[in-house]
Design a protein around this motif. Structure first.
Motif, PDB file in Angstrom:
ATOM      1  N   SER A 160      26.375 -21.814 -25.446  1.00 16.20           N
ATOM      2  CA  SER A 160      25.542 -22.002 -26.643  1.00 16.20           C
ATOM      3  C   SER A 160      26.117 -21.216 -27.824  1.00 16.20           C
ATOM      4  N   GLY A 161      25.484 -21.412 -28.968  1.00 14.13           N
ATOM      5  CA  GLY A 161      25.726 -20.586 -30.157  1.00 14.13           C
ATOM      6  C   GLY A 161      27.159 -20.456 -30.628  1.00 14.13           C
ATOM      7  N   ILE A 162      27.531 -19.229 -30.936  1.00 15.75           N
ATOM      8  CA  ILE A 162      28.845 -18.941 -31.527  1.00 15.75           C
ATOM      9  C   ILE A 162      29.968 -19.315 -30.550  1.00 15.75           C
ATOM     10  N   ASP A 197      25.023  -3.446 -20.190  1.00 18.12           N
ATOM     11  CA  ASP A 197      25.915  -4.003 -19.174  1.00 18.12           C
ATOM     12  C   ASP A 197      26.578  -5.285 -19.669  1.00 18.12           C
ATOM     13  N   THR A 198      25.827  -6.095 -20.404  1.00 16.42           N
ATOM     14  CA  THR A 198      26.373  -7.356 -20.915  1.00 16.42           C
ATOM     15  C   THR A 198      27.239  -7.109 -22.145  1.00 16.42           C
ATOM     16  N   ASN A 199      26.652  -6.467 -23.150  1.00 14.77           N
ATOM     17  CA  ASN A 199      27.334  -6.356 -24.440  1.00 14.77           C
ATOM     18  C   ASN A 199      28.501  -5.364 -24.420  1.00 14.77           C
ATOM     19  N   VAL A 230      36.662  -9.504 -30.718  1.00 14.17           N
ATOM     20  CA  VAL A 230      35.348  -9.176 -30.169  1.00 14.17           C
ATOM     21  C   VAL A 230      34.267  -9.580 -31.160  1.00 14.17           C
ATOM     22  N   ILE A 231      33.326 -10.404 -30.706  1.00 12.21           N
ATOM     23  CA  ILE A 231      32.201 -10.747 -31.572  1.00 12.21           C
ATOM     24  C   ILE A 231      31.228  -9.569 -31.512  1.00 12.21           C
ATOM     25  N   SER A 232      31.329  -8.723 -32.521  1.00 14.61           N
ATOM     26  CA  SER A 232      30.447  -7.560 -32.626  1.00 14.61           C
ATOM     27  C   SER A 232      29.261  -7.985 -33.480  1.00 14.61           C
ATOM     28  N   SER A 233      28.928  -7.223 -34.496  1.00 13.09           N
ATOM     29  CA  SER A 233      27.780  -7.555 -35.349  1.00 13.09           C
ATOM     30  C   SER A 233      27.767  -6.551 -36.498  1.00 13.09           C
ATOM     31  N   VAL A 234      27.054  -6.887 -37.570  1.00 13.04           N
ATOM     32  CA  VAL A 234      26.853  -5.856 -38.595  1.00 13.04           C
ATOM     33  C   VAL A 234      26.058  -4.695 -37.994  1.00 13.04           C
ATOM     34  N   GLU A 280      32.240  -9.291 -37.350  1.00 13.20           N
ATOM     35  CA  GLU A 280      30.914  -8.714 -37.558  1.00 13.20           C
ATOM     36  C   GLU A 280      30.011  -9.668 -38.342  1.00 13.20           C
ATOM     37  N   PRO A 281      29.343 -10.580 -37.622  1.00  8.44           N
ATOM     38  CA  PRO A 281      28.425 -11.478 -38.338  1.00  8.44           C
ATOM     39  C   PRO A 281      27.126 -10.747 -38.696  1.00  8.44           C
ATOM     40  N   GLY A 282      26.489 -11.211 -39.749  1.00 10.09           N
ATOM     41  CA  GLY A 282      25.104 -10.817 -40.025  1.00 10.09           C
ATOM     42  C   GLY A 282      24.232 -11.746 -39.187  1.00 10.09           C
ATOM     43  N   PRO A 283      23.022 -12.045 -39.645  1.00  5.97           N
ATOM     44  CA  PRO A 283      22.184 -12.970 -38.869  1.00  5.97           C
ATOM     45  C   PRO A 283      22.819 -14.357 -38.762  1.00  5.97           C
ATOM     46  N   ILE A 338      14.191 -13.427 -42.844  1.00 10.43           N
ATOM     47  CA  ILE A 338      15.503 -12.788 -42.957  1.00 10.43           C
ATOM     48  C   ILE A 338      16.592 -13.750 -42.498  1.00 10.43           C
ATOM     49  N   PHE A 339      16.321 -14.457 -41.393  1.00 14.61           N
ATOM     50  CA  PHE A 339      17.306 -15.429 -40.907  1.00 14.61           C
ATOM     51  C   PHE A 339      17.468 -16.588 -41.889  1.00 14.61           C
ATOM     52  N   GLU A 340      16.322 -17.014 -42.478  1.00 15.55           N
ATOM     53  CA  GLU A 340      16.417 -18.121 -43.436  1.00 15.55           C
ATOM     54  C   GLU A 340      17.210 -17.715 -44.673  1.00 15.55           C
TER      55      GLU A 340
HETATM   56  P1  NAD Z   1      23.595 -17.160 -27.779  1.00 13.91           P
HETATM   57  O1  NAD Z   1      22.459 -16.595 -27.027  1.00 13.91           O
HETATM   58  O2  NAD Z   1      23.533 -18.581 -28.193  1.00 13.91           O
HETATM   59  O3  NAD Z   1      24.960 -16.929 -27.004  1.00 13.91           O
HETATM   60  C1  NAD Z   1      25.203 -15.859 -26.143  1.00 13.91           C
HETATM   61  C2  NAD Z   1      25.910 -16.425 -24.938  1.00 13.91           C
HETATM   62  O4  NAD Z   1      26.277 -15.379 -24.050  1.00 13.91           O
HETATM   63  C3  NAD Z   1      24.993 -17.383 -24.177  1.00 13.91           C
HETATM   64  O5  NAD Z   1      25.672 -18.592 -23.964  1.00 13.91           O
HETATM   65  C4  NAD Z   1      24.724 -16.656 -22.884  1.00 13.91           C
HETATM   66  O6  NAD Z   1      24.543 -17.497 -21.791  1.00 13.91           O
HETATM   67  C5  NAD Z   1      26.003 -15.831 -22.757  1.00 13.91           C
HETATM   68  N1  NAD Z   1      25.873 -14.733 -21.803  1.00 13.91           N
HETATM   69  C6  NAD Z   1      24.879 -13.818 -21.698  1.00 13.91           C
HETATM   70  N2  NAD Z   1      25.107 -13.017 -20.640  1.00 13.91           N
HETATM   71  C7  NAD Z   1      26.281 -13.434 -20.080  1.00 13.91           C
HETATM   72  C8  NAD Z   1      27.047 -13.009 -18.969  1.00 13.91           C
HETATM   73  N3  NAD Z   1      26.654 -12.008 -18.183  1.00 13.91           N
HETATM   74  N4  NAD Z   1      28.218 -13.641 -18.702  1.00 13.91           N
HETATM   75  C9  NAD Z   1      28.630 -14.672 -19.462  1.00 13.91           C
HETATM   76  N5  NAD Z   1      27.925 -15.141 -20.507  1.00 13.91           N
HETATM   77  C10 NAD Z   1      26.768 -14.517 -20.810  1.00 13.91           C
HETATM   78  O7  NAD Z   1      23.764 -16.229 -29.054  1.00 13.91           O
HETATM   79  P2  NAD Z   1      24.965 -16.089 -30.119  1.00 13.91           P
HETATM   80  O8  NAD Z   1      24.325 -15.768 -31.399  1.00 13.91           O
HETATM   81  O9  NAD Z   1      25.906 -17.227 -30.050  1.00 13.91           O
HETATM   82  O10 NAD Z   1      25.670 -14.760 -29.581  1.00 13.91           O
HETATM   83  C11 NAD Z   1      27.057 -14.643 -29.366  1.00 13.91           C
HETATM   84  C12 NAD Z   1      27.533 -13.254 -29.777  1.00 13.91           C
HETATM   85  O11 NAD Z   1      27.309 -13.087 -31.155  1.00 13.91           O
HETATM   86  C13 NAD Z   1      26.797 -12.115 -29.080  1.00 13.91           C
HETATM   87  O12 NAD Z   1      27.718 -11.127 -28.699  1.00 13.91           O
HETATM   88  C14 NAD Z   1      25.875 -11.582 -30.162  1.00 13.91           C
HETATM   89  O13 NAD Z   1      25.586 -10.226 -29.972  1.00 13.91           O
HETATM   90  C15 NAD Z   1      26.717 -11.833 -31.392  1.00 13.91           C
HETATM   91  N6  NAD Z   1      25.964 -11.884 -32.656  1.00 13.91           N
HETATM   92  C16 NAD Z   1      24.918 -12.755 -32.830  1.00 13.91           C
HETATM   93  C17 NAD Z   1      24.228 -12.740 -34.023  1.00 13.91           C
HETATM   94  C18 NAD Z   1      23.044 -13.649 -34.273  1.00 13.91           C
HETATM   95  O14 NAD Z   1      22.290 -13.393 -35.202  1.00 13.91           O
HETATM   96  N7  NAD Z   1      22.843 -14.711 -33.517  1.00 13.91           N
HETATM   97  C19 NAD Z   1      24.606 -11.871 -35.049  1.00 13.91           C
HETATM   98  C20 NAD Z   1      25.688 -11.024 -34.851  1.00 13.91           C
HETATM   99  C21 NAD Z   1      26.360 -11.044 -33.648  1.00 13.91           C
END
Ligand code: NAD
Length: 316
Positions: free
Chosen positions: A12-14, A110-112, A137-141, A182-185, A225-227
Motif C-alpha cells: 500500500s501507500g508510498i 521493531d518495525t520502523n 530510507v523513507i523517514s519523515s519530517v 523526509e515526507p510531511g503528511p 492538517i492532512f488536507e
Molecule cells: P502504509 O500503511 O500505506 O504503508 C506501510 C507499509 O508497511 C504497509 O504496506 C504495511 O503492510 C507495511 N509493513 C508494516 N509492517 C511491516 C513489516 N513488519 N514487514 C513488511 N512490511 C510491513 O503507509 P505509508 O504512508 O505508505 O508509509 C510508508 C512509510 O512512509 C513509513 O515508513 C512511514 O513511516 C513513512 N511516512 C508516512 C507518512 C504519512 O503521512 N503517510 C509521512 C511520512 C513518512
C-alpha cells in the motif's frame, strides 16, 4: 545494466507507488523487487504494476520484523545483488503514552527502527564488498522534529535518522550513498489507520486535560492538517525516483515544500525552544494563530501547485 531495486512495504501507500513508478521508468533502468509482509495483499500492486509485472517488477515476501524472511528474500535474488535498497515499511502510533502499552510501543520501534537495522545487517556487507550501493530510507519530517501525540513514532524516526547519520560516514569510505527521504503528511492508508486507531484509544488512563487535548485539539485538527499539507504517495515516489537517479544524492531530502518552514525552526534556534514555542502557540492559541497559519499554507499550496519543482540536483 539494470539496477536492482529492493523496496519494503509495497502492499500500500508510498511503497506501492514507488514500486510501480520505478518499474515503469521509461528507460527501463531498474529491476524492482517489490516486497511485502503478506503477499496475499498484492492485488493493488499487481493492478498498479500493469504490464511491468514479470518484466521490470517482481513481487516477493519480506517481513522486516523477521530476519529469516529477509535472508530468504535476498538469497533468492540473482547473486544476492541489491543496488538500491528502499526501506519503506513502517507504522504509526498516536495518543497519550499513558494509554499505550510498552508492547505497542516496542512494535513501532521493531518495525520502523529495527526493521531497517535487520535489512542493513543482511544487505550492507554485500554493498561494502561491491563498493556500490544506495540505501534510501523513507523517514519523515518527524525524524527531524517531534509532533504532539506522536511521541513514540517520532522517537522511532529519530532513531532511524541517528542510525543513518552515523553509518553515512562509514558508507563514504566504501563509496556507498545513504539518503533519508523526509515526507510531511502523506495521504495513504497510514494516515487513515492511525486516525482510526486514535479514535479507539481508551482515554480513561489519561487525566482530563490530556484526554481533552488529544480529542478536542489533536484529533479534531488531524484531517484538516492532512488536507492542507497532504501530499500524494505518487508525489513522494516522484521525489524518490529523482533521488535514486542523481549522481550525488543528498543525505536528506524533504518532499513537501509546504512543510519546510516548520522544520527550519529547528535549525534556526540552537536552544531548541523556537519550534516548541511555535507548536505550542499553534495548538493552544490556535483559534487565531492556527487558522491564520492554515490559511497561509492554503495560499502557499495554491501558489506552489503552479511552480512545484524539485530542489536542484546537488551535483549541478
Ligand atoms: P502504509 O500503511 O500505506 O504503508 C506501510 C507499509 O508497511 C504497509 O504496506 C504495511 O503492510 C507495511 N509493513 C508494516 N509492517 C511491516 C513489516 N513488519 N514487514 C513488511 N512490511 C510491513 O503507509 P505509508 O504512508 O505508505 O508509509 C510508508 C512509510 O512512509 C513509513 O515508513 C512511514 O513511516 C513513512 N511516512 C508516512 C507518512 C504519512 O503521512 N503517510 C509521512 C511520512 C513518512
Amino acid at each position: 545494466n539494470q539496477k536492482v531495486v529492493l523496496i519494503t512495504g509495497c502492499s500500500s501507500g508510498i511503497g506501492l507507488a514507488l514500486a510501480a513508478r520505478i518499474a515503469k521508468d521509461e528507460k527501463k533502468r531498474f529491476m524492482v523487487y517489490a516486497t511485502m509482509r503478506n503477499v496475499s495483499k498484492a492485488e493493488p500492486l499487481v493492478e498498479a504494476a500493469g504490464r511491468t509485472l514479470g518484466r521490470t517488477l517482481e513481487i516477493k515476501q519480506l517481513d522486516v520484523c523477521d530476519e529469516n524472511s529477509i535472508k530468504a528474500c535476498v538469497d533468492s535474488l540473482p547473486e544476492r545483488r541489491v543496488d538500491i535498497l528502499i526501506s519503506n515499511a513502517g507504522m504509526g502510533l498516536i495518543g497519550p503514552i499513558e494509554c499505550q502499552s510498552i508492547d505497542e510501543m516496542k512494535t513501532v520501534m521493531d518495525t520502523n527502527f529495527f526493521g531497517l537495522v535487520r535489512l542493513l545487517k543482511e544487505i550492507l556487507p554485500d554493498m561494502k564488498r561491491r563498493k556500490k550501493g544506495h540505501i534510501v530510507v523513507i523517514s519523515s519530517v518527524m525524524g527531524i522534529q517531534g509532533i504532539l501525540f506522536n511521541d513514540v513514532y517520532a522517537a522511532s524516526k529519530f532513531a532511524v535518522e541517528g542510525f543513518c547519520e552515523s553509518l553515512a560516514v562509514q558508507a563514504l569510505r566504501f563509496s556507498l550513498n545513504i539518503s533519508l527521504i523526509e515526507p510531511g503528511p502523506v495521504i495513504t492508508e497510514f494516515e487513515r489507520k492511525v486516525y482510526e486507531e486514535g479514535l479507539k484509544i481508551d482515554l480513561s488512563k489519561a487525566d482530563k486535560v490530556t484526554a481533552d487535548m488529544f480529542t478536542n485539539i489533536y484529533l479534531k485538527n488531524y484531517n484538516q492538517i492532512f488536507e492542507t499539507f497532504g501530499q500524494t504517495a505518487e508525489d513522494v515516489a516522484e521525489h524518490t525516483l529523482k533521488i535514486i537517479t542523481m549522481e550525488n544524492p543528498p543525505f536528506r531530502h524533504q518532499t513537501n515544500t509546504l512543510y519546510t518552514p516548520m522544520t527550519t525552526l529547528k535549525y534556526a534556534d540552537p536552544n531548541g525552544d523556537l519550534p516548541i514555542d511555535t507548536f505550542y502557540k499553534m495548538v493552544f492559541e490556535h483559534d487565531k494563530v492556527f487558522n491564520a497559519s492554515l490559511n497561509f499554507l492554503k495560499l502557499l499550496r495554491w501558489r506552489s501547485r503552479k511552480s512545484f519543482t524539485l530542489e536542484k540536483d546537488k551535483s549541478n
